[in-house]
Design a protein around this motif. Structure first.
Motif, PDB file in Angstrom:
ATOM      1  N   ALA A 180       0.832  -1.205   0.000  1.00  0.00           N
ATOM      2  CA  ALA A 180       0.000   0.000   0.000  1.00  0.00           C
ATOM      3  C   ALA A 180       0.866   1.255   0.000  1.00  0.00           C
ATOM      4  CB  ALA A 180      -0.924  -0.016   1.213  1.00  0.00           C
ATOM      5  N   ALA A 181       1.904   1.249   0.827  1.00  0.00           N
ATOM      6  CA  ALA A 181       2.756   2.433   0.938  1.00  0.00           C
ATOM      7  C   ALA A 181       3.491   2.712  -0.368  1.00  0.00           C
ATOM      8  CB  ALA A 181       3.739   2.239   2.084  1.00  0.00           C
ATOM      9  N   GLU A 182       3.810   1.623  -1.082  1.00  0.00           N
ATOM     10  CA  GLU A 182       4.571   1.783  -2.321  1.00  0.00           C
ATOM     11  C   GLU A 182       3.680   2.063  -3.525  1.00  0.00           C
ATOM     12  OE1 GLU A 182       8.196  -1.219  -0.976  1.00  0.00           O
ATOM     13  OE2 GLU A 182       6.850  -1.817  -2.598  1.00  0.00           O
ATOM     14  N   GLU A 183       2.533   1.402  -3.578  1.00  0.00           N
ATOM     15  CA  GLU A 183       1.726   1.422  -4.811  1.00  0.00           C
ATOM     16  C   GLU A 183       0.497   2.326  -4.750  1.00  0.00           C
ATOM     17  OE1 GLU A 183       2.833  -0.211  -7.418  1.00  0.00           O
ATOM     18  OE2 GLU A 183       4.489  -1.130  -6.294  1.00  0.00           O
ATOM     19  N   LEU A 184      -0.030   2.545  -3.590  1.00  0.00           N
ATOM     20  CA  LEU A 184      -1.275   3.309  -3.495  1.00  0.00           C
ATOM     21  C   LEU A 184      -0.954   4.687  -2.920  1.00  0.00           C
ATOM     22  CD1 LEU A 184      -3.457   0.409  -2.046  1.00  0.00           C
ATOM     23  CD2 LEU A 184      -3.339   1.155  -4.425  1.00  0.00           C
ATOM     24  N   SER A 185      -0.446   5.532  -3.802  1.00  0.00           N
ATOM     25  CA  SER A 185       0.034   6.843  -3.357  1.00  0.00           C
ATOM     26  C   SER A 185      -1.092   7.676  -2.764  1.00  0.00           C
ATOM     27  CB  SER A 185       0.659   7.584  -4.529  1.00  0.00           C
ATOM     28  OG  SER A 185       0.896   8.920  -4.161  1.00  0.00           O
ATOM     29  N   LEU A 186      -0.857   8.179  -1.583  1.00  0.00           N
ATOM     30  CA  LEU A 186      -1.856   9.038  -0.943  1.00  0.00           C
ATOM     31  C   LEU A 186      -1.804  10.447  -1.502  1.00  0.00           C
ATOM     32  CD1 LEU A 186      -1.554   7.813   2.749  1.00  0.00           C
ATOM     33  CD2 LEU A 186      -3.244   7.171   1.045  1.00  0.00           C
ATOM     34  N   ASP A 187      -0.712  10.780  -2.201  1.00  0.00           N
ATOM     35  CA  ASP A 187      -0.613  12.109  -2.822  1.00  0.00           C
ATOM     36  C   ASP A 187      -1.780  12.363  -3.746  1.00  0.00           C
ATOM     37  OD1 ASP A 187       1.683  12.355  -1.461  1.00  0.00           O
ATOM     38  OD2 ASP A 187       3.016  12.062  -3.192  1.00  0.00           O
ATOM     39  N   LYS A 188      -2.148  11.298  -4.503  1.00  0.00           N
ATOM     40  CA  LYS A 188      -3.230  11.430  -5.493  1.00  0.00           C
ATOM     41  C   LYS A 188      -4.558  11.766  -4.800  1.00  0.00           C
ATOM     42  CE  LYS A 188      -1.450   8.093  -8.769  1.00  0.00           C
ATOM     43  NZ  LYS A 188      -1.519   6.645  -8.935  1.00  0.00           N
ATOM     44  N   VAL A 189      -4.779  11.159  -3.642  1.00  0.00           N
ATOM     45  CA  VAL A 189      -6.042  11.365  -2.934  1.00  0.00           C
ATOM     46  C   VAL A 189      -6.048  12.728  -2.256  1.00  0.00           C
ATOM     47  CG1 VAL A 189      -7.597  10.372  -1.196  1.00  0.00           C
ATOM     48  CG2 VAL A 189      -6.035   8.896  -2.473  1.00  0.00           C
TER      49      VAL A 189
END
Ligand code: MN
Length: 249
Positions: free
Chosen positions: A237-246
C-alpha cells in the motif's frame, strides 16, 4: 508466581476446576470467572454499567464470580490482585481453532492479559456428547504449563487438547484458510422462522495447523501476537497506493 484463572464457560464449569487443580502446583492461584456462560462473547468488555464480584470458593481455591465478560474478569482480577504473572483461561468445553478464535471468549481472556502486559495462555478441548476426560488431560496440561511458564518470551499462546488421549505436543500455526461458521434456517414450535449461527466441519486441513494437530491426536500450541497489521499489505500500500493522489488532486 501469581496465576489468575478465567474462562468463558462460567465459574462452575468442570474445565476451570481442572485447570486450577493443575495450576496450583505452579504457584498461587485465584479464579475470577463469569457467573454464567459467556461462550462466543469474543473480546467484549462491559463499559455501560458497573461490575459486581462475589466469592465462590471452588475445591478450596480462592474463586470469584462476576457479572462481566471473560475480558472483564481478567481486567477486574488483575485490578483486585496485584502483580499477576500469568493468566490462564479455560479449560474451555469446545475447541478454539483456526478462525474460530475471533469469536472465542476463552482466548479473549488470555488476550486481555497480554494487552495489560501479563502473559496469557488459553486452553480448550472438544466437547462432544461425552464430557471431556479432564483426569486424562491433566498430565498434559501439567506438561504444557511446565514448558510455557518457563518461557516468558511467549506472551500469548492458544493451547488445544485433542478429544482422546494425546499422542504428543506440537507447535502449530493458526488455520485460517477456511471458516467453519454457518447460518442454518430453522423454525420454532409455532412454525416461525429462526436461525442458528452454527459450526460445520472443516475438511482438508493443512498440515502444521492447530486444526490438523488436534485431529491427529496432538496437543496444539499456537503462539499468537496482538499486532494484526498485515506487513506485506502495508508495504504494498505504501509503495503502490500513493496518498498524494487522494490528498492533493
Ligand atoms: Mn466456552
Amino acid at each position: 508466581m501469581r496465576i489468575l484463572i478465567a474462562n468463558d464457560d462460567g465459574v462452575y464449569s468442570p474445565g476451570i476446576a481442572a485447570l486450577a487443580d493443575v495450576a496450583k502446583e505452579f504457584g498461587e492461584v485465584r479464579i475470577v470467572a463469569p457467573d454464567v456462560e459467556r461462550s462466543s462473547a469474543g473480546h467484549a468488555i462491559t463499559a455501560s454499567r458497573p461490575l459486581s464480584i462475589k466469592r465462590t470458593p471452588i475445591q478450596g481455591i480462592d474463586a470469584w464470580r462476576t457479572d462481566g465478560t471473560p475480558a472483564d474478569c481478567v481486567a477486574l482480577g488483575a485490578f483486585l490482585w496485584e502483580k499477576v504473572d500469568v493468566v490462564l483461561s479455560g479449560i474451555n468445553l469446545g475447541s478454539n481453532l483456526g478462525n474460530g478464535i475471533w469469536h472465542s471468549g476463552t482466548l479473549a481472556a488470555a488476550k486481555q492479559a497480554a494487552l495489560m502486559g501479563m502473559r496469557g495462555i488459553a486452553f480448550s478441548t472438544p466437547s462432544t456428547e461425552s464430557e471431556p476426560q479432564f483426569e486424562v488431560l491433566k498430565p498434559w496440561v501439567r506438561t504444557v504449563l511446565k514448558l510455557l511458564l518457563d518461557a516468558p518470551e511467549l506472551q500469548l499462546v492458544n493451547v488445544n487438547l485433542p478429544e482422546k488421549l494425546p499422542r504428543g505436543i506440537l507447535w502449530t500455526r493458526q488455520s485460517v484458510r477456511q471458516y467453519d461458521g454457518k447460518v442454518v434456517a430453522s423454525k420454532d414450535p409455532y412454525g416461525r422462522a429462526n436461525y442458528w449461527f452454527t459450526v460445520v466441519p472443516i475438511e482438508d486441513v493443512e498440515e502444521g495447523t492447530d486444526r490438523w494437530a488436534t485431529e491427529q491426536g496432538y496437543v496444539s500450541m499456537t503462539p499468537l501476537r496482538l499486532d494484526l497489521t498485515d506487513n506485506a499489505c502495508l508495504k504494498h500500500a505504501a509503495e503502490e497506493l500513493s496518498l498524494d493522489k487522494v490528498l492533493f488532486t
